[in-house]
Design an enzyme around this catalytic site. Structure first.
Site, short mmCIF file in Angstrom:
data_model
loop_
_atom_site.label_atom_id
_atom_site.label_comp_id
_atom_site.label_asym_id
_atom_site.label_seq_id
_atom_site.Cartn_x
_atom_site.Cartn_y
_atom_site.Cartn_z
N ARG A 1 94.05 26.41 52.32
CA ARG A 1 93.89 27.79 51.96
C ARG A 1 92.99 28.54 52.23
O ARG A 1 91.69 28.26 51.03
CB ARG A 1 94.13 28.06 50.71
CG ARG A 1 94.81 29.09 50.11
CD ARG A 1 95.16 29.76 48.84
NE ARG A 1 93.13 29.02 48.01
CZ ARG A 1 93.10 28.63 46.75
NH1 ARG A 1 93.67 28.09 46.31
NH2 ARG A 1 91.80 28.68 46.59
N HIS B 1 93.16 32.38 46.16
CA HIS B 1 95.18 31.84 46.00
C HIS B 1 95.52 33.06 45.81
O HIS B 1 96.77 33.25 46.08
CB HIS B 1 94.85 31.34 44.80
CG HIS B 1 96.27 30.95 43.65
ND1 HIS B 1 96.82 29.65 43.85
CD2 HIS B 1 96.68 31.92 42.35
CE1 HIS B 1 97.94 30.24 43.79
NE2 HIS B 1 98.14 30.41 42.15
N TYR C 1 84.30 28.87 43.37
CA TYR C 1 84.81 27.19 42.92
C TYR C 1 84.59 27.11 43.89
O TYR C 1 84.04 25.31 44.39
CB TYR C 1 85.88 26.90 42.69
CG TYR C 1 86.98 27.97 43.04
CD1 TYR C 1 87.48 27.03 43.98
CD2 TYR C 1 87.48 28.99 42.08
CE1 TYR C 1 88.52 27.83 44.28
CE2 TYR C 1 88.48 29.75 42.85
CZ TYR C 1 89.12 29.48 44.47
OH TYR C 1 90.25 29.32 44.78
#
Length: 369
Positions: free
Chosen positions: A261, A265, A274
């Site tokens: 990805r 998200h 992160y």
């Protein structure tokens, strides 16, 4: 393992096109691609370019306040296009919220893809017209729906197949395990297509599972294929293998498409908080579109004319998406009651009447009368 396979399913990662665009031979997978000609390669390439452009435009629409939220698929084009293009029209697809490339391949209208994300509808399209259910927001729930549909197809004596798309994070949900149990017990004609994009929101896949996700399926008695999810040809071949197994009575298959990805998200997420920047750079080198471009170039198929034509298709799709999104009419307020229950009842009628009175209390300018 089903005897209907021409050879064994590869135990390791199935890859047919390297990140450099080199076509690699595979005794296992190549027979499943005998009918893939130059025009088909071009079609897969154009699909991926178009859906990336659609995704980029939808992200821009959200940033401009035209959509409430959007789940980008950037980097996962090959996993979705390669698998979706293997399906027949009588197969049925059950997805989560990120499979907009699958929706494109199934023929879902561009405006219909964004209806829910604009808040204009409770559902985006008629599932029966395209063989694809509207997205399941509850993580993993669609695996149960797919298994149930597959059991129905099995009961009807058809060779249609259900496909459930879900992410790596969903494998930690109980619904997925329950679906695997039922599918294995009844040898249902269903494919569990897991897009392992390395991150379940902010949690890395290594925290969720100490082994390859495909290995989990073996514990349920379901064979699996681990495929390079950024290699559209490998995904196409793997999906065709699994479809053949299902159509010939071999039961379910679990496909782990290893991909990445590249974006957030959703548009409410900030992956820089992160995710290491170096990791993103490593995966950019494995970009699925760039990989197929290199293969096409090596075959003498990547002409200036093709590039310009593809860009034109992508821009036209983006323009249609934007116009359709902005042109959606606001829903009438009282339609919120229309599909709460299958049949009217006194409680709902009372609530509708109260809301009607409330709306009537405002004057034409939107102020209290």
């Amino acid at each position: 393992m089903s005897e209907s396979f021409p050879g064994e399913i590869p135990a390791n990662l199935l890859q047919l096109v390297s990140p450099d665009g080199e076509r690699m031979a595979s005794e296992t997978a190549d027979p499943w691609l005998d009918d893939v000609l130059a025009a088909d390669l071009v079609g897969l390439y154009q699909d991926m370019v178009v859906v990336r452009r659609i995704d980029t435009e939808a992200t821009a629409l959200q940033r401009q306040g035209e959509l409430g939220l959007w789940p980008p698929l950037l980097g996962q084009e090959a996993a979705q296009v390669g698998s979706a293009r293997a399906l027949r029209t009588d197969d049925f697809v059950f997805t989560s919220y990120r499979e907009n490339a699958v929706a494109w391949c199934r023929g879902v209208g561009l405006t219909d893809i964004v209806r829910v994300w604009r808040g204009n509808a409770q559902s985006g399209w008629d599932p029966y017209s395209v063989g694809m259910a509207t997205p399941a927001i509850i993580i993993g729930a669609q695996t149960l729906h797919a298994t149930g549909w597959a059991l129905g197809a099995q009961h009807d004596g058809t060779d249609s197949v259900a496909v459930a798309y879900f992410g790596d994070g969903a494998t930690s949900e109980g619904d997925v395990s329950e679906a695997l149990v039922f599918a294995a017990s009844f040898q249902a004609p269903v494919i569990f297509f897991c897009q392992n994009n390395q991150w379940a929101i902010s949690e890395p896949v290594g925290l969720q599972s100490r082994a390859n996700l495909v290995d989990r399926a073996l514990g349920f008695g379901i064979p699996g294929i681990r495929v390079d999810g950024n290699d559209v040809l490998a995904v196409l071949a793997a999906t065709r293998m699994a479809l053949h197994r299902a159509r010939t009575g071999g039961g379910p298959t679990f496909i782990e498409a290893v991909t990445y990805r590249m974006g957030p998200h959703t548009t409410a997420d900030d992956p820089t908080r992160y995710r290491p920047a170096a990791e993103l750079e490593q995966w950019k080198a494995k970009d699925p579109i760039l990989r197929l471009e290199r293969l096409l170039d090596s075959l003498g198929l990547l002409s200036i004319e093709l590039t310009e034509q593809t860009r034109g298709l992508a821009d036209a799709a983006a323009a249609e998406l934007r116009a359709g999104c902005i042109g959606l009419p606001d829903p009438e307020p009282l339609t919120v009651f229309d599909h709460v229950f299958a049949t009217p009842n006194a409680t709902l009628d009372r609530q509708r009447a109260e809301y009607t009175d409330y709306l009537a209390s405002f004057d034409s300018t939107g102020g209290k009368a």
